[in-house]
Design a protein around this motif. Structure first.
Motif, PDB file in Angstrom:
ATOM      1  N   LEU A  32       0.826  -1.195   0.000  1.00 19.79           N
ATOM      2  CA  LEU A  32       0.000   0.000   0.000  1.00 19.79           C
ATOM      3  C   LEU A  32       0.869   1.256   0.000  1.00 19.79           C
ATOM      4  O   LEU A  32       1.782   1.383   0.819  1.00 19.79           O
ATOM      5  CB  LEU A  32      -0.890  -0.011   1.248  1.00 19.79           C
ATOM      6  CG  LEU A  32      -1.677   1.244   1.551  1.00 19.79           C
ATOM      7  CD1 LEU A  32      -2.771   1.433   0.516  1.00 19.79           C
ATOM      8  CD2 LEU A  32      -2.263   1.167   2.941  1.00 19.79           C
ATOM      9  N   THR A  91       0.602   5.769  -0.582  1.00 21.49           N
ATOM     10  CA  THR A  91      -0.260   6.943  -0.621  1.00 21.49           C
ATOM     11  C   THR A  91       0.420   8.056  -1.407  1.00 21.49           C
ATOM     12  O   THR A  91       1.640   8.055  -1.585  1.00 21.49           O
ATOM     13  CB  THR A  91      -0.557   7.476   0.798  1.00 21.49           C
ATOM     14  OG1 THR A  91       0.650   8.003   1.360  1.00 21.49           O
ATOM     15  CG2 THR A  91      -1.122   6.393   1.699  1.00 21.49           C
ATOM     16  N   PRO A 150       2.166   4.987   4.523  1.00 20.98           N
ATOM     17  CA  PRO A 150       1.441   5.608   5.633  1.00 20.98           C
ATOM     18  C   PRO A 150       2.357   5.715   6.851  1.00 20.98           C
ATOM     19  O   PRO A 150       3.063   4.762   7.188  1.00 20.98           O
ATOM     20  CB  PRO A 150       0.294   4.637   5.910  1.00 20.98           C
ATOM     21  CG  PRO A 150       0.174   3.789   4.696  1.00 20.98           C
ATOM     22  CD  PRO A 150       1.543   3.747   4.087  1.00 20.98           C
ATOM     23  N   VAL A 162      -5.368   6.413   6.217  1.00 23.92           N
ATOM     24  CA  VAL A 162      -6.109   5.623   5.226  1.00 23.92           C
ATOM     25  C   VAL A 162      -7.221   4.762   5.820  1.00 23.92           C
ATOM     26  O   VAL A 162      -7.895   4.035   5.102  1.00 23.92           O
ATOM     27  CB  VAL A 162      -5.172   4.741   4.370  1.00 23.92           C
ATOM     28  CG1 VAL A 162      -4.185   5.598   3.581  1.00 23.92           C
ATOM     29  CG2 VAL A 162      -4.443   3.708   5.210  1.00 23.92           C
ATOM     30  N   TRP A 185     -10.988   1.866   2.081  1.00 28.96           N
ATOM     31  CA  TRP A 185     -10.131   3.033   2.301  1.00 28.96           C
ATOM     32  C   TRP A 185     -10.957   4.182   2.845  1.00 28.96           C
ATOM     33  O   TRP A 185     -12.048   4.446   2.359  1.00 28.96           O
ATOM     34  CB  TRP A 185      -9.479   3.495   0.999  1.00 28.96           C
ATOM     35  CG  TRP A 185      -8.763   2.455   0.225  1.00 28.96           C
ATOM     36  CD1 TRP A 185      -9.084   2.017  -1.022  1.00 28.96           C
ATOM     37  CD2 TRP A 185      -7.611   1.719   0.604  1.00 28.96           C
ATOM     38  NE1 TRP A 185      -8.214   1.051  -1.429  1.00 28.96           N
ATOM     39  CE2 TRP A 185      -7.283   0.841  -0.445  1.00 28.96           C
ATOM     40  CE3 TRP A 185      -6.813   1.698   1.745  1.00 28.96           C
ATOM     41  CZ2 TRP A 185      -6.209  -0.023  -0.402  1.00 28.96           C
ATOM     42  CZ3 TRP A 185      -5.735   0.827   1.777  1.00 28.96           C
ATOM     43  CH2 TRP A 185      -5.446  -0.010   0.726  1.00 28.96           C
ATOM     44  N   LEU A 237      -9.713   7.848   3.388  1.00 32.21           N
ATOM     45  CA  LEU A 237      -8.580   8.758   3.311  1.00 32.21           C
ATOM     46  C   LEU A 237      -8.803  10.018   4.132  1.00 32.21           C
ATOM     47  O   LEU A 237      -9.885  10.604   4.110  1.00 32.21           O
ATOM     48  CB  LEU A 237      -8.324   9.149   1.859  1.00 32.21           C
ATOM     49  CG  LEU A 237      -8.136   8.014   0.858  1.00 32.21           C
ATOM     50  CD1 LEU A 237      -7.759   8.578  -0.502  1.00 32.21           C
ATOM     51  CD2 LEU A 237      -7.118   7.011   1.340  1.00 32.21           C
ATOM     52  N   VAL A 249      -3.879  12.828   2.627  1.00 30.98           N
ATOM     53  CA  VAL A 249      -3.730  11.876   1.532  1.00 30.98           C
ATOM     54  C   VAL A 249      -4.778  12.163   0.465  1.00 30.98           C
ATOM     55  O   VAL A 249      -5.957  12.318   0.783  1.00 30.98           O
ATOM     56  CB  VAL A 249      -3.911  10.424   2.054  1.00 30.98           C
ATOM     57  CG1 VAL A 249      -3.878   9.421   0.925  1.00 30.98           C
ATOM     58  CG2 VAL A 249      -2.847  10.100   3.094  1.00 30.98           C
ATOM     59  N   VAL A 309      -4.543   6.618  -2.951  1.00 31.50           N
ATOM     60  CA  VAL A 309      -3.864   5.396  -2.525  1.00 31.50           C
ATOM     61  C   VAL A 309      -3.745   4.494  -3.740  1.00 31.50           C
ATOM     62  O   VAL A 309      -4.563   4.556  -4.658  1.00 31.50           O
ATOM     63  CB  VAL A 309      -4.596   4.639  -1.386  1.00 31.50           C
ATOM     64  CG1 VAL A 309      -4.607   5.431  -0.118  1.00 31.50           C
ATOM     65  CG2 VAL A 309      -5.980   4.241  -1.792  1.00 31.50           C
ATOM     66  N   GLU A 336      -1.539   0.536  -5.058  1.00 31.08           N
ATOM     67  CA  GLU A 336      -0.777  -0.637  -4.644  1.00 31.08           C
ATOM     68  C   GLU A 336       0.284  -0.962  -5.689  1.00 31.08           C
ATOM     69  O   GLU A 336       0.061  -0.759  -6.879  1.00 31.08           O
ATOM     70  CB  GLU A 336      -1.713  -1.839  -4.483  1.00 31.08           C
ATOM     71  CG  GLU A 336      -2.800  -1.622  -3.460  1.00 31.08           C
ATOM     72  CD  GLU A 336      -3.861  -2.707  -3.487  1.00 31.08           C
ATOM     73  OE1 GLU A 336      -3.539  -3.867  -3.838  1.00 31.08           O
ATOM     74  OE2 GLU A 336      -5.016  -2.392  -3.165  1.00 31.08           O
TER      75      GLU A 336
END
Length: 185
Positions: free
Chosen positions: A43, A45, A61, A84, A121, A123, A128, A131, A133
Motif C-alpha cells: 500500500l 499513498t 502511511p 487511510v 479506504w 482517506l 492523503v 492510494v 498498490e
C-alpha cells in the motif's frame, strides 16, 4: 499467515545503515503494509499538495512518533489508521527494517505488517489524496530500481527511484523498498 509473512519472520535482518545520519533529531515510523492477496501488494499513498513538506509525494502511511506512542509499531499503526483508515487490530506486525535517515533530519523506522486486502479506504483529506498498490514482486525485484548519485553536505549518496504505472516512487520510500528487497534476497 501467508508464506511471505513466515519467510520474513524467519530471515534475520542484516545490519545496514540507510540514508544519511545527520544528527537525526526527529523520530518517525511508517507502515510497509503488505496486503494479503494471492499476489501480495504494498500500500502506498500520495500526500496532498497542500502539506507543508513533501506535498504530492508518494509515501508509505506514517509520520512522526508522538510522545504518547509507546513504540514505533504503535506509531506506524496509528498513522495508518489516521491516514487511510486501516484498523490497527487488523494488521499483523512482522518486524521492522533498518532505520532510514533523511536529509530533513528524520530517523524513520519502517514497520512491516500483513494487512487484509479488502478493507475500505477512508482517506484523511488533509493528508492523503490517493492510494494505490504496487505488487510485492515488483518491490522485491532489484532490477526495478534506478539510482542516482548525489552529493549532500559534501558526501556522496545514492538515491533510489522506481516508476510504476504512472507513479514515481523515489527518495526515502524507494530506499526503504530497496532495503526490503535486499533483506529478502
Amino acid at each position: 499467515m501467508s508464506s511471505f509473512a513466515a519467510d520474513f519472520l524467519l530471515r534475520p535482518l542484516a545490519q545496514r545503515q540507510l540514508g544519511t545520519e545527520l544528527s537525526a533529531s526527529r523520530e518517525a515510523a511508517v507502515l510497509l503494509a503488505i496486503l494479503d492477496k494471492p499476489e501480495p501488494t504494498i500500500l502506498l499513498t500520495r500526500r496532498t499538495q497542500t502539506l507543508r513538506s513533501h506535498g504530492g509525494q508518494i509515501a508509505l502511511p506514517g509520520g512522526r512518533v508522538d510522545d504518547t506512542d509507546p513504540n514505533h509499531t504503535y506509531a506506524a499503526l496509528r498513522e495508518a489508521w489516521e491516514e487511510v483508515g486501516l484498523p490497527p487490530e487488523d494488521v499483523t506486525p512482522l518486524g521492522e527494517l533498518n532505520p532510514f535517515y533523511t536529509v530533513s533530519r528524520y530517523r524513520i523506522t519502517p514497520i512491516v505488517g500483513l494487512a487484509p486486502a479488502d478493507f475500505p479506504w477512508q482517506l484523511s483529506a488533509d493528508e492523503v489524496d490517493a492510494v494505490f498498490e504496487v505488487p510485492l514482486a515488483v518491490v522485491l525485484n532489484l532490477n526495478s530500481y534506478h539510482q542516482l548519485q548525489i552529493n549532500r553536505h559534501g558526501q556522496p549518496h545514492t538515491v533510489y527511484f522506481m516508476p510504476w504505472q504512472g507513479w514515481f516512487i523515489w527518495g526515502a520510500t524507494a530506499g526503504m523498498f530497496h532495503d526490503l528487497a535486499l533483506h529478502m534476497a
